[in-house]
Enzyme design. Structure first.
Site, mmCIF file in Angstrom:
data_model
loop_
_atom_site.group_PDB
_atom_site.id
_atom_site.type_symbol
_atom_site.label_atom_id
_atom_site.label_comp_id
_atom_site.label_asym_id
_atom_site.label_seq_id
_atom_site.Cartn_x
_atom_site.Cartn_y
_atom_site.Cartn_z
ATOM 1 N N ALA A 83 12.909 55.798 34.900
ATOM 2 C CA ALA A 83 13.798 55.435 35.062
ATOM 3 C C ALA A 83 14.205 54.191 36.287
ATOM 4 O O ALA A 83 12.736 54.128 36.490
ATOM 5 C CB ALA A 83 15.340 56.614 35.408
ATOM 6 N N ILE A 103 6.263 61.473 31.551
ATOM 7 C CA ILE A 103 7.174 61.494 30.192
ATOM 8 C C ILE A 103 8.470 61.069 30.053
ATOM 9 O O ILE A 103 9.251 61.222 28.937
ATOM 10 C CB ILE A 103 7.499 62.841 30.128
ATOM 11 C CG1 ILE A 103 8.538 63.571 31.308
ATOM 12 C CG2 ILE A 103 6.263 64.029 29.863
ATOM 13 C CD1 ILE A 103 8.449 65.466 31.476
ATOM 14 N N ALA A 104 8.857 60.042 31.166
ATOM 15 C CA ALA A 104 9.911 59.505 31.370
ATOM 16 C C ALA A 104 10.256 58.688 32.786
ATOM 17 O O ALA A 104 9.913 59.741 33.568
ATOM 18 C CB ALA A 104 11.531 60.606 31.646
ATOM 19 N N ILE A 107 15.407 54.403 38.663
ATOM 20 C CA ILE A 107 14.647 54.552 40.769
ATOM 21 C C ILE A 107 12.956 55.920 40.319
ATOM 22 O O ILE A 107 12.764 56.259 42.008
ATOM 23 C CB ILE A 107 15.619 55.790 41.201
ATOM 24 C CG1 ILE A 107 17.085 55.130 41.584
ATOM 25 C CG2 ILE A 107 15.175 56.666 42.526
ATOM 26 C CD1 ILE A 107 17.679 55.467 42.307
ATOM 27 N N ALA A 108 13.333 56.598 39.825
ATOM 28 C CA ALA A 108 11.975 58.219 40.083
ATOM 29 C C ALA A 108 11.782 58.313 38.299
ATOM 30 O O ALA A 108 11.992 57.113 37.574
ATOM 31 C CB ALA A 108 12.718 58.993 40.573
ATOM 32 N N GLN A 109 10.573 58.722 38.384
ATOM 33 C CA GLN A 109 10.077 58.969 37.236
ATOM 34 C C GLN A 109 9.467 60.454 36.935
ATOM 35 O O GLN A 109 9.480 61.339 37.553
ATOM 36 C CB GLN A 109 8.585 58.287 36.358
ATOM 37 C CG GLN A 109 7.477 58.130 37.295
ATOM 38 C CD GLN A 109 6.368 57.405 36.857
ATOM 39 O OE1 GLN A 109 6.889 56.338 36.408
ATOM 40 N NE2 GLN A 109 5.439 57.638 36.851
ATOM 41 N N VAL A 110 9.799 61.048 35.831
ATOM 42 C CA VAL A 110 9.235 62.876 35.835
ATOM 43 C C VAL A 110 7.946 63.213 35.282
ATOM 44 O O VAL A 110 7.510 62.521 34.172
ATOM 45 C CB VAL A 110 10.180 63.145 34.905
ATOM 46 C CG1 VAL A 110 10.572 64.885 34.521
ATOM 47 C CG2 VAL A 110 11.314 63.049 35.716
ATOM 48 N N ASP A 158 27.187 64.274 35.207
ATOM 49 C CA ASP A 158 26.031 63.133 34.371
ATOM 50 C C ASP A 158 26.257 64.513 33.757
ATOM 51 O O ASP A 158 24.631 64.470 33.151
ATOM 52 C CB ASP A 158 25.353 63.050 34.908
ATOM 53 C CG ASP A 158 25.004 61.779 33.713
ATOM 54 O OD1 ASP A 158 25.392 61.121 33.400
ATOM 55 O OD2 ASP A 158 23.502 61.613 34.171
#
Length: 511
Positions: free
Chosen positions: A135, A132-133, A137-140, A290
């Protein structure tokens, strides 16, 4: 790994910066000396055809970094928090960097989870969504626990990301060494320090256990804050490359139409965001660094939910007190006291004139207080303050710069919710309460009690320290050495007296 083989990567980087028009932007922002400019263009111009084109719709610097990939995107994001290094204008450009990259397949994510946690994804989760996202470095993924039915977010590092980052960071170190070798005048830019700072940030983000720990600490600190929630970490399903936490279901804080449709008071939400941030920074010394709309949601209950804890700020207790006194002095327009605080904290060299510094601070504060309430900005005030203190010899303090950068972001969030918010009116009670708790008589007593506890822990060693100091006095030594030992004895004795007095006073008052 930082040898000549990195030259090819630097050539590709230089070619991309030249092709996108970012080379001169970056060199100007760093005020690079002539030798460094010649070297940079020599690495880039002849090979422009090798450079990545990037997105022509983006500003040159963000276009180049985005085209070069994850490590460069992250590097730009980190530099956006360091206007002391890249200048305010470039830092502002870099803040809009987006690291939304193509996701890797769900099957790969499931394999990574199974390898890392040693469990079957299909047994642990009754549902496991597509990404669903995604980036740099990682994804979710959104998932549901089979045992409890709870919805969770599962963050998974990209396969091979550690090696990819290590390769690019090695090239960054190599470039920094070249800059220091061939352009000594550029050493004032501290290229090695900048890369070392970036390396530390990335190492932290590549270990999701650290982000999990940050989320857990943040949740513990804010558990009593009304109208605020941090999703809980599922520690049994978290590790170095996987992080699982409760799902944050709600309306994105940047969607004003949806907030209005839900009947939520945007003015109150704007004040709450600012109040929460100031409390976290001053009360706890640990804040979400952030805190933009993309990392905040509003639940159906009206609670603000925060997530994504990869960048957190930390301020020690003494610095918090200094920061609060500076803000409080500006709120009261007591510029002499603000100046004195800077000197007392050692931020400004003692050989500077405190009255002259106070006049310079007045030049910072008065124009801001003369503005309409809707234009007053605490972040802008801090930015101007850093410019003045730099002129008076104050060294860069990265924790305060991160605080100032986050303050700007939080103010932006608050104003997007309520354009007429008066930042000072919202901040004043928070700062006053902190001043009352941390600088008043009760705080003095608390400090004395802490001193007594420290002296109590080291009490068995004090006689030995005093005896060693006295024995040393019986041997001839330079005057400077004798003064140093005398100071040691005085410090030990005075500390002991202060600790004992503080303990006695504390026991008497709190009995």
């Amino acid at each position: 790994m930082r040898g000549p083989h990195n030259i090819w990567r630097l050539i590709r980087t230089g070619a991309t910066f030249e092709r996108t028009g970012a080379m001169n932007v970056v060199l100007d922002a760093f005020e690079a000396p002539r030798v460094l400019r010649i070297l940079a263009h020599a690495l880039g111009k002849p090979f422009m055809w090798l450079g990545y084109k990037g997105d022509p719709e983006m500003p040159p610097a963000t276009r180049a970094l985005t085209a070069l990939g994850p490590a460069y995107i992250k590097f730009g994001q980190v530099l956006s928090t360091r206007p002391d290094v890249v200048g305010g204008e470039l830092a502002q450009q870099l803040r809009v960097l987006q690291d939304q990259l193509p996701p890797f397949p769900r099957a790969v994510a499931k394999a990574e989870i199974e390898k890392e946690l040693g469990v079957s994804v299909d047994q642990v989760f009754s549902e496991f969504s597509e990404p669903i996202a995604a980036a740099s470095i990682a994804q979710v993924h959104r998932a549901r626990l089979a045992e409890t039915g709870q919805d969770v977010a599962v963050k998974v590092l990209r396969p091979g990301i550690e090696r990819a980052f290590r390769r690019d960071v090695d090239a960054f170190y190599f470039a920094a060494n070249i800059v220091e070798l061939f352009a000594p005048g550029a050493r004032r830019l501290r290229p090695m320090d900048v890369i070392t700072h970036f390396d530390g940030v990335v190492r932290g983000e590549l270990d999701l256990r650290l982000e999990s720990a940050s989320a857990s600490e943040f949740a513990a600190n804010t558990s009593e804050d009304p109208g605020f929630r941090v999703p809980s970490i599922q520690w049994h399903l978290s590790s170095r490359r996987v992080m699982t936490l409760g799902w944050a279901d709600g309306i994105p804080l940047g969607d004003n139409d949806a907030l209005d449709a839900a009947g939520l008071d945007r003015a109150e939400l704007g004040e709450r965001v600012l109040t929460l941030f100031l409390n976290h920074a001053l009360r706890d010394g640990f804040f979400h660094a952030d805190m933009h709309q993309g990392n905040l949601k509003v639940a159906a209950t009206g609670e603000i939910i925060a997530y994504d804890f990869g960048i957190m700020g930390h301020i020690d207790e003494y610095t918090r007190r200094v920061y609060a006194e500076i803000l409080y002095g500006f709120i009261r327009r007591d510029y002499k006291r603000v100046a004195e605080v800077h000197f007392e904290a050692g931020y400004v060299p003692a050989n500077r004139d405190v009255d002259e510094f106070a006049r310079a601070l007045r030049a910072v504060g008065e124009p801001i207080f003369g503005m309409d309430a809707t234009h007053i900005s605490m972040g802008r005030l801090l930015s101007y303050l850093f410019e003045v203190t730099e002129r008076f010899g104050m060294e860069t303090r990265t924790e305060l710069i991160l605080l100032q950068r986050t303050m700007v972001v939080v103010e932006g969030v608050s104003r997007s919710l309520n354009p007429h918010i008066n930042i000072w009116e919202v901040a004043k009670p928070v700062v006053e309460e902190y001043i009352k708790q941390s600088i008043g008589p009760r705080a003095v007593i608390g400090d004395l009690i802490k001193t007594a506890k420290v002296m109590g822990r080291f009490g068995p060693r004090l006689p030995g320290l005093v005896e060693a100091a006295l024995i040393a006095q019986t041997h001839p030594a330079p005057v400077q050495g004798r003064i140093r030992w005398g100071l040691l004895i005085a410090t030990v004795v005075l500390s002991a007296l202060a600790g004992a007095g503080g303990l006695a006073l504390g026991l008497f008052l709190f009995d």
